[in-house]
Design a protein around this motif. Structure first.
Motif, PDB file in Angstrom:
ATOM      1  N   GLN A 108       0.817  -1.220   0.000  1.00  0.00           N
ATOM      2  CA  GLN A 108       0.000   0.000   0.000  1.00  0.00           C
ATOM      3  C   GLN A 108       0.850   1.270   0.000  1.00  0.00           C
ATOM      4  OE1 GLN A 108      -3.125  -0.193   2.966  1.00  0.00           O
ATOM      5  NE2 GLN A 108      -3.592  -2.323   2.481  1.00  0.00           N
ATOM      6  N   VAL A 109       1.943   1.238  -0.768  1.00  0.00           N
ATOM      7  CA  VAL A 109       2.748   2.452  -0.956  1.00  0.00           C
ATOM      8  C   VAL A 109       1.933   3.425  -1.801  1.00  0.00           C
ATOM      9  CG1 VAL A 109       4.895   3.390  -1.856  1.00  0.00           C
ATOM     10  CG2 VAL A 109       4.868   1.118  -0.806  1.00  0.00           C
ATOM     11  N   PRO A 110       1.724   4.650  -1.330  1.00  0.00           N
ATOM     12  CA  PRO A 110       0.772   5.544  -1.999  1.00  0.00           C
ATOM     13  C   PRO A 110       1.237   6.119  -3.322  1.00  0.00           C
ATOM     14  CG  PRO A 110       1.827   6.657  -0.155  1.00  0.00           C
ATOM     15  CD  PRO A 110       2.253   5.228  -0.082  1.00  0.00           C
ATOM     16  N   ALA A 111       2.516   6.417  -3.452  1.00  0.00           N
ATOM     17  CA  ALA A 111       3.014   7.032  -4.693  1.00  0.00           C
ATOM     18  C   ALA A 111       4.496   6.701  -4.856  1.00  0.00           C
ATOM     19  CB  ALA A 111       2.815   8.546  -4.655  1.00  0.00           C
ATOM     20  N   TYR A 112       4.885   6.380  -6.077  1.00  0.00           N
ATOM     21  CA  TYR A 112       6.283   6.025  -6.331  1.00  0.00           C
ATOM     22  C   TYR A 112       6.558   6.135  -7.822  1.00  0.00           C
ATOM     23  CZ  TYR A 112       3.879   1.635  -7.389  1.00  0.00           C
ATOM     24  OH  TYR A 112       3.021   0.692  -7.896  1.00  0.00           O
ATOM     25  N   ARG A 113       7.845   6.141  -8.165  1.00  0.00           N
ATOM     26  CA  ARG A 113       8.243   6.178  -9.571  1.00  0.00           C
ATOM     27  C   ARG A 113       9.487   5.318  -9.773  1.00  0.00           C
ATOM     28  NH1 ARG A 113       8.656  11.531 -13.348  1.00  0.00           N
ATOM     29  NH2 ARG A 113       6.472  11.554 -12.701  1.00  0.00           N
ATOM     30  N   PHE A 114       9.497   4.555 -10.861  1.00  0.00           N
ATOM     31  CA  PHE A 114      10.653   3.732 -11.216  1.00  0.00           C
ATOM     32  C   PHE A 114      11.719   4.595 -11.892  1.00  0.00           C
ATOM     33  CE2 PHE A 114       7.788   0.322 -10.392  1.00  0.00           C
ATOM     34  CZ  PHE A 114       8.557  -0.822 -10.195  1.00  0.00           C
ATOM     35  N   GLU A 115      12.972   4.298 -11.543  1.00  0.00           N
ATOM     36  CA  GLU A 115      14.117   4.963 -12.175  1.00  0.00           C
ATOM     37  C   GLU A 115      15.062   3.885 -12.708  1.00  0.00           C
ATOM     38  OE1 GLU A 115      16.332   8.273 -10.137  1.00  0.00           O
ATOM     39  OE2 GLU A 115      17.951   6.776 -10.206  1.00  0.00           O
ATOM     40  N   PHE A 116      15.487   4.027 -13.970  1.00  0.00           N
ATOM     41  CA  PHE A 116      16.298   3.001 -14.619  1.00  0.00           C
ATOM     42  C   PHE A 116      17.685   3.521 -14.996  1.00  0.00           C
ATOM     43  CE2 PHE A 116      11.960   1.651 -15.132  1.00  0.00           C
ATOM     44  CZ  PHE A 116      12.018   0.271 -15.024  1.00  0.00           C
ATOM     45  N   SER A 117      18.595   2.586 -15.109  1.00  0.00           N
ATOM     46  CA  SER A 117      19.930   2.878 -15.613  1.00  0.00           C
ATOM     47  C   SER A 117      20.485   1.587 -16.211  1.00  0.00           C
ATOM     48  CB  SER A 117      20.836   3.402 -14.495  1.00  0.00           C
ATOM     49  OG  SER A 117      22.065   3.869 -15.028  1.00  0.00           O
ATOM     50  N   HIS A 118      21.754   1.613 -16.601  1.00  0.00           N
ATOM     51  CA  HIS A 118      22.380   0.424 -17.199  1.00  0.00           C
ATOM     52  C   HIS A 118      23.843   0.399 -16.788  1.00  0.00           C
ATOM     53  CE1 HIS A 118      23.608  -2.643 -20.009  1.00  0.00           C
ATOM     54  NE2 HIS A 118      22.386  -2.749 -20.499  1.00  0.00           N
ATOM     55  N   ALA A 119      24.243  -0.668 -16.086  1.00  0.00           N
ATOM     56  CA  ALA A 119      25.613  -0.786 -15.585  1.00  0.00           C
ATOM     57  C   ALA A 119      26.634  -0.761 -16.716  1.00  0.00           C
ATOM     58  CB  ALA A 119      25.766  -2.064 -14.774  1.00  0.00           C
ATOM     59  N   GLY A 120      26.221  -1.209 -17.913  1.00  0.00           N
ATOM     60  CA  GLY A 120      27.148  -1.276 -19.043  1.00  0.00           C
ATOM     61  C   GLY A 120      27.613   0.072 -19.540  1.00  0.00           C
ATOM     62  N   VAL A 121      26.853   1.137 -19.270  1.00  0.00           N
ATOM     63  CA  VAL A 121      27.247   2.466 -19.755  1.00  0.00           C
ATOM     64  C   VAL A 121      28.535   2.914 -19.077  1.00  0.00           C
ATOM     65  CG1 VAL A 121      26.591   4.899 -19.847  1.00  0.00           C
ATOM     66  CG2 VAL A 121      24.884   3.130 -20.331  1.00  0.00           C
ATOM     67  N   LEU A 122      28.527   3.003 -17.758  1.00  0.00           N
ATOM     68  CA  LEU A 122      29.719   3.455 -17.043  1.00  0.00           C
ATOM     69  C   LEU A 122      30.835   2.418 -17.097  1.00  0.00           C
ATOM     70  CD1 LEU A 122      28.180   5.228 -13.921  1.00  0.00           C
ATOM     71  CD2 LEU A 122      28.925   6.221 -16.085  1.00  0.00           C
ATOM     72  N   GLN A 123      30.472   1.120 -17.105  1.00  0.00           N
ATOM     73  CA  GLN A 123      31.502   0.085 -17.176  1.00  0.00           C
ATOM     74  C   GLN A 123      32.300   0.196 -18.467  1.00  0.00           C
ATOM     75  OE1 GLN A 123      32.186  -2.307 -14.625  1.00  0.00           O
ATOM     76  NE2 GLN A 123      34.038  -2.312 -15.888  1.00  0.00           N
ATOM     77  N   THR A 124      31.618   0.452 -19.575  1.00  0.00           N
ATOM     78  CA  THR A 124      32.296   0.624 -20.855  1.00  0.00           C
ATOM     79  C   THR A 124      33.245   1.812 -20.823  1.00  0.00           C
ATOM     80  OG1 THR A 124      30.456  -0.353 -22.083  1.00  0.00           O
ATOM     81  CG2 THR A 124      31.946   1.092 -23.316  1.00  0.00           C
ATOM     82  N   ILE A 125      32.790   2.915 -20.256  1.00  0.00           N
ATOM     83  CA  ILE A 125      33.624   4.124 -20.192  1.00  0.00           C
ATOM     84  C   ILE A 125      34.866   3.874 -19.353  1.00  0.00           C
ATOM     85  CG2 ILE A 125      33.701   6.505 -19.343  1.00  0.00           C
ATOM     86  CD1 ILE A 125      30.731   6.711 -20.146  1.00  0.00           C
ATOM     87  N   PHE A 126      34.701   3.298 -18.180  1.00  0.00           N
ATOM     88  CA  PHE A 126      35.859   3.031 -17.313  1.00  0.00           C
ATOM     89  C   PHE A 126      36.822   2.043 -17.981  1.00  0.00           C
ATOM     90  CE2 PHE A 126      33.380   5.039 -14.016  1.00  0.00           C
ATOM     91  CZ  PHE A 126      34.331   5.539 -13.135  1.00  0.00           C
ATOM     92  N   ASP A 127      36.294   1.005 -18.626  1.00  0.00           N
ATOM     93  CA  ASP A 127      37.156   0.017 -19.284  1.00  0.00           C
ATOM     94  C   ASP A 127      37.998   0.652 -20.385  1.00  0.00           C
ATOM     95  OD1 ASP A 127      36.219  -1.953 -17.647  1.00  0.00           O
ATOM     96  OD2 ASP A 127      34.870  -2.855 -19.132  1.00  0.00           O
ATOM     97  N   GLN A 128      37.376   1.519 -21.169  1.00  0.00           N
ATOM     98  CA  GLN A 128      38.083   2.089 -22.308  1.00  0.00           C
ATOM     99  C   GLN A 128      39.022   3.222 -21.922  1.00  0.00           C
ATOM    100  OE1 GLN A 128      36.097   2.617 -26.014  1.00  0.00           O
ATOM    101  NE2 GLN A 128      34.559   1.042 -25.613  1.00  0.00           N
ATOM    102  N   LEU A 129      38.741   3.926 -20.828  1.00  0.00           N
ATOM    103  CA  LEU A 129      39.645   4.995 -20.396  1.00  0.00           C
ATOM    104  C   LEU A 129      40.926   4.441 -19.784  1.00  0.00           C
ATOM    105  CD1 LEU A 129      37.198   7.608 -18.812  1.00  0.00           C
ATOM    106  CD2 LEU A 129      38.374   7.736 -21.017  1.00  0.00           C
TER     107      LEU A 129
END
Length: 324
Positions: free
Chosen positions: A146-167
């Motif tokens: 019975q949570v009255p109000a909420y919103r889902f938030e999404f992301s993707h681990a592959g975005v930052l992982q790719t950047i760190f790997d390539q840098l």
């Protein structure tokens, strides 16, 4: 004189709060079992290596009588990885659980260090089916609580992982960039891109702003990056959100979201609402966890709901007369 105070971050639950959190935990657990999730219970104490390859400052550790270093579990997912690797449990399989977890939080954040969690792990199923099922089961759990109000938030681990790997940064610079992203520090990210220019510089400079309504953020992100791995991750997010649009309504994307657990490998999601200082739900895809325990890679998706934070939101809603 014996101490009557509690350790930092620990609280007694009395009367109404104890009753309501128990009812929430039971209702969510009953829902998940009715939906076909096998109930699993794991021990509160484990060898510390189950959760990390090194001693973590935000974990509670202690020695047993034989001198073995143990940990109060900070999460249940790692334990289920151990179960899959060390028993004859056959996959694919779907688990549900509830119980206490322990993580030390900075005092000023207003978070407790002992939490009651409930959650699911969907292991060995095709990801195009497992992800939507996990997300919709999290939504069902919030509704039964019975949570009255909420919103889902999404992301993707592959975005930052790719950047760190390539840098290919050294440990110090990697830690600096990680913290700048976590803090959404525009100045530090700009300075970093000047010192370490790359094809990701425009994306990193805009990263603190890549948060908000999902389709708007994804469109903006595509204009800032050409890397195919990052673009593929953005496409994964878009396809998933289109599939779930009717069920979730308006959703957010935060491409600077740092994984709450180090084992996430794909889509991640959180659920936020009013009157709570952190996410009600955290979850995502974590295919490589089982390899830590000597098992082969398995597609896996899971989430955990913080019942104490859910109680805060529901209680505040009731105190305000149930107004939306």
């Amino acid at each position: 004189m014996k101490k009557t105070t509690l350790p930092t971050g620990m609280h007694d639950k009395l009367f109404k709060r104890a009753r309501m959190t128990y009812q929430m935990e039971r209702s969510i657990s009953d829902l998940l079992m009715a939906d076909g999730f096998h109930r699993i219970e794991t021990p509160t104490l484990e060898h510390f290596e189950v959760f990390s390859d090194q001693v973590e400052r935000n974990h509670y550790n202690l020695f047993d009588q034989q001198g073995e270093l143990l940990a109060l579990r900070p999460d249940v997912t790692s334990q289920i990885g151990r179960v899959i690797a060390s028993t004859q449990v056959e996959t694919p399989i779907k688990f549900s659980y509830s119980g206490k977890v322990f993580t030390y939080n900075e005092e000023l954040r207003g978070l407790e260090n002992e939490h009651t969690q409930a959650g699911v792990e969907i292991i060995g199923y095709p990801v195009d089916k497992a992800l939507p099922e996990a997300i919709l089961s999290a939504k069902e759990a919030l509704e039964v609580a019975q949570v009255p109000a909420y919103r889902f938030e999404f992301s993707h681990a592959g975005v930052l992982q790719t950047i760190f790997d390539q840098l290919q940064l050294d440990a110090e610079k990697s830690a600096y960039l990680y913290q700048a992203i976590k803090d959404k520090n525009i100045t530090q990210l700009t300075m970093f891109t000047k010192e370490h220019p790359s094809v990701f510089s425009p994306f990193l400079q805009e990263l603190p702003y890549l948060f908000g309504e999902s389709q708007t953020v994804l469109k903006r992100a595509r204009d800032l990056v050409q890397d195919q791995q990052v673009l593929s991750a953005l496409s994964d997010l878009e396809l998933l959100l289109l599939k779930l649009d009717k069920d979730l309504g308006t959703t957010n994307v935060d491409l600077g979201q740092i994984p709450t657990m180090p084992y996430y490998t794909g889509v991640m999601f959180k659920v936020f609402g009013d009157a709570a200082p952190d996410a009600f739900v955290s979850g995502g895809r974590y295919d490589q966890l089982f390899e830590r325990f000597g098992a082969h890679e398995l597609t896996a998706v899971g989430w955990a709901i913080d019942i104490d934070l859910v109680y805060q939101a529901v209680h505040a809603h009731m105190e305000n007369g149930g107004a939306q």
